[in-house]
Every structure is written in C-alpha cells, then in structure tokens.
Design an enzyme around this catalytic site. Sequence first.
Site, mmCIF file in Angstrom:
data_model
loop_
_atom_site.group_PDB
_atom_site.id
_atom_site.type_symbol
_atom_site.label_atom_id
_atom_site.label_comp_id
_atom_site.label_asym_id
_atom_site.label_seq_id
_atom_site.Cartn_x
_atom_site.Cartn_y
_atom_site.Cartn_z
ATOM 1 N N GLU A 11 5.022 -9.794 -56.453
ATOM 2 C CA GLU A 11 4.093 -10.962 -56.289
ATOM 3 C C GLU A 11 4.931 -12.203 -56.299
ATOM 4 O OE1 GLU A 11 1.050 -10.865 -55.828
ATOM 5 O OE2 GLU A 11 0.620 -8.916 -56.011
ATOM 6 N N TYR A 94 -2.222 -16.776 -61.428
ATOM 7 C CA TYR A 94 -2.122 -15.832 -60.537
ATOM 8 C C TYR A 94 -1.433 -14.682 -60.593
ATOM 9 C CZ TYR A 94 -1.235 -13.195 -56.171
ATOM 10 O OH TYR A 94 -0.823 -12.300 -55.553
ATOM 11 N N ASP A 112 -5.017 -15.781 -54.933
ATOM 12 C CA ASP A 112 -4.042 -16.430 -53.843
ATOM 13 C C ASP A 112 -4.465 -17.090 -52.963
ATOM 14 O OD1 ASP A 112 -4.681 -14.414 -52.236
ATOM 15 O OD2 ASP A 112 -2.661 -13.402 -52.151
ATOM 16 N N CYS A 164 -9.667 -12.330 -42.109
ATOM 17 C CA CYS A 164 -10.015 -13.811 -42.546
ATOM 18 C C CYS A 164 -8.863 -14.540 -42.570
ATOM 19 C CB CYS A 164 -10.755 -13.778 -43.781
ATOM 20 S SG CYS A 164 -11.584 -15.159 -44.243
ATOM 21 N N CYS A 171 -14.405 -12.418 -37.393
ATOM 22 C CA CYS A 171 -15.853 -12.142 -38.063
ATOM 23 C C CYS A 171 -16.435 -11.213 -37.681
ATOM 24 C CB CYS A 171 -16.442 -13.540 -37.895
ATOM 25 S SG CYS A 171 -15.780 -15.084 -38.622
ATOM 26 N N CYS A 174 -15.285 -8.261 -39.918
ATOM 27 C CA CYS A 174 -15.152 -8.475 -41.110
ATOM 28 C C CYS A 174 -16.320 -7.856 -41.953
ATOM 29 C CB CYS A 174 -15.248 -10.001 -41.585
ATOM 30 S SG CYS A 174 -15.098 -10.424 -43.350
ATOM 31 N N CYS A 180 -21.538 -13.636 -45.385
ATOM 32 C CA CYS A 180 -20.605 -15.149 -45.295
ATOM 33 C C CYS A 180 -21.295 -16.319 -44.769
ATOM 34 C CB CYS A 180 -19.321 -14.828 -44.394
ATOM 35 S SG CYS A 180 -18.258 -16.162 -44.224
#
Length: 314
Positions: A11, A94, A112, A164, A171, A174, A180
């Site tokens: 990370e 985070y 994030d 995304c 889209c 997705c 959305c």
Amino acid sequence: MPDPYRVWLSEVMLQQTTVAAVGPRFTAWVERWPDIASLAAAPDEAIMAAWAGLGYYARARNLVKAARAVVAEHGGQFPATEAGLRALPGLGAYTAAAVAAIAFGERAVVVDANVERVVARLFAIATPLPAARPAIRAATDRITPQARAGDFAQAMMDLGSAICTVKKPQCLLCPLAVDCRARVEGIADTLPAKAPRKERPSRHGTAFWIEQEGQVWLVRRPAKGMLGGMRALPTGPWEDERPGLAGAPGQGPWVILNDTVVHGFTHFGLELALAKSEGEPDDSAAGEWWPVADLETAGLPTVFARAADRLKRV
C-alpha cells in the site's frame, strides 16, 4: 489472512507508483527484507537507497520508524485494529484502514483515489476535490459491509482501476451502472470534479560534479527537508533566481554545462544547472568519494541520478 507486513508495504509503495512499476520492486524488497523484523534491523541508508524512484523519501523514513515501533513496542506483531495502526509512524487514514480491513478483516472505510472516483460517480458528488472528500468518505462508509470489508475495498479499487477509469469509464461493463447517479445524469466522466490547479512555483539550483580518478564526490543531504538523509550531488541553494556557483563545494575551476535538469516536486518545480570540476572539495565539506562506474548503487534520488547521468557523459 494476508500478511500484514506485505499488505502495508504494498500500500505504501503504490501511493505514488503504478502497479506495473511496483511489482518487481516489491519482489526485490521482500526478498531482501522478508518480514518486519528484518526491515527494522536494516540500516537507514540501505532502505533509502532501495526506495529510490518510488516517490517521497519521507515514506521510506516512516517505513523504518514504523517497523522499529512494531518490533520495539508490539513484539514484532502489527496492531490488529485501525486505531492501533494509526498510532504507528507514517500510517495515515488510508493506509491504516487498508491494512486493518485487508490483513485483519476489520470493518474499516478504505478510500484511495480509485475508490474516491467510483463513489463520487456512484452518488454524483459534484463538489470539487478536495472539499468533496468528507462527503465521499461518508458515502463510502454507508456502503462498506460489516463482513469482508477488505474484499470489498479491493474490489472497489480494482473497479476504479480497470473499469471506472479517469477517462472514458466503461459504464456498459460496470456492475454498479444501474445504481450510478452520474451515469444516469450523463456526467460520469466529469467526476470527481477538481478545483482549478494553482500554478506551481519554480526554483533554481546548481548540481556540482567533482571527479577525480574515476570517483565523484557525493554528500549526504540534511536529515530534515527535501530528500532528507539521501546521498546526492552537492548543490547550492534552491532559489527563485539562478544561483550560479553559489554554495559550490570547492574552488574549482568550474565549467557550467549548457544543459539543465528539470524535476517536478509536489509543491514546486526545480531546474538544476550542471557544473563540473576536477578540483578538490572544500576541507570543511563532509562527503565521500564514490566510483563513477558504480554510481547506480549509491541510491541517488531521481533528480540527482538524472543530473549525474548527464554530467558523467561530458
């Protein structure tokens, strides 16, 4: 459960660098320091050299501090809660949430840049960043499940990375498209909105190259400040105007190349003039001679590595 050491390390590495670039660096790192104890015992300069090219060196310094805190204060075991992780040096909201959720299965809200984008579009949060972040985090909190929060966080990150995306979100592919709001309103590719970027100021400096018998003079930058504690070429001050030979580490004579190195830091751009000499460094100058042929092993920060590459060719 995943190894918290590897989750934490990945990370931190990925905060400024792409997955493709981090992959081989991560592998080399864990081969050299396979666990928190080995990292805690490693010399600072070895870690800083290994971090070259992975972003802010402050993150590498905090890696060492956190590793030593885990060993000294927690018996070599990472705290298993988000709150405990936040108490370690350098672990922000985070990183602590990601390690808590992924490595320990705790319900934690992980946001994030990828999650931020997905959630901003999912809820059509049109307020520009960074002002939108509290609303985005609150919305992420509402949809984070009690169970398998780590799997949820990684799925959201992957969704933002692969589908995304910043430009031309896919889209039609997705799984969240039906819900959305940004897709329904036709504004998905405009979110998250960003405030107008302020022009980044410019600073100027000079990188000095003293070479004798196949060796170049390197210094250690001050522990605090930009690129703190790193080996580097000597430089004078970084100022609004070109400083010329101010702060030169020796009397020269100096030859200033008709070339510069430009590097972008987060808050300012830096242009370094390049000066070369075969003279002696000042007696008062602390530094070390380093073989030019082995300069890649010195762990120079990117801006100085680029300057050295230009200078050694002349």
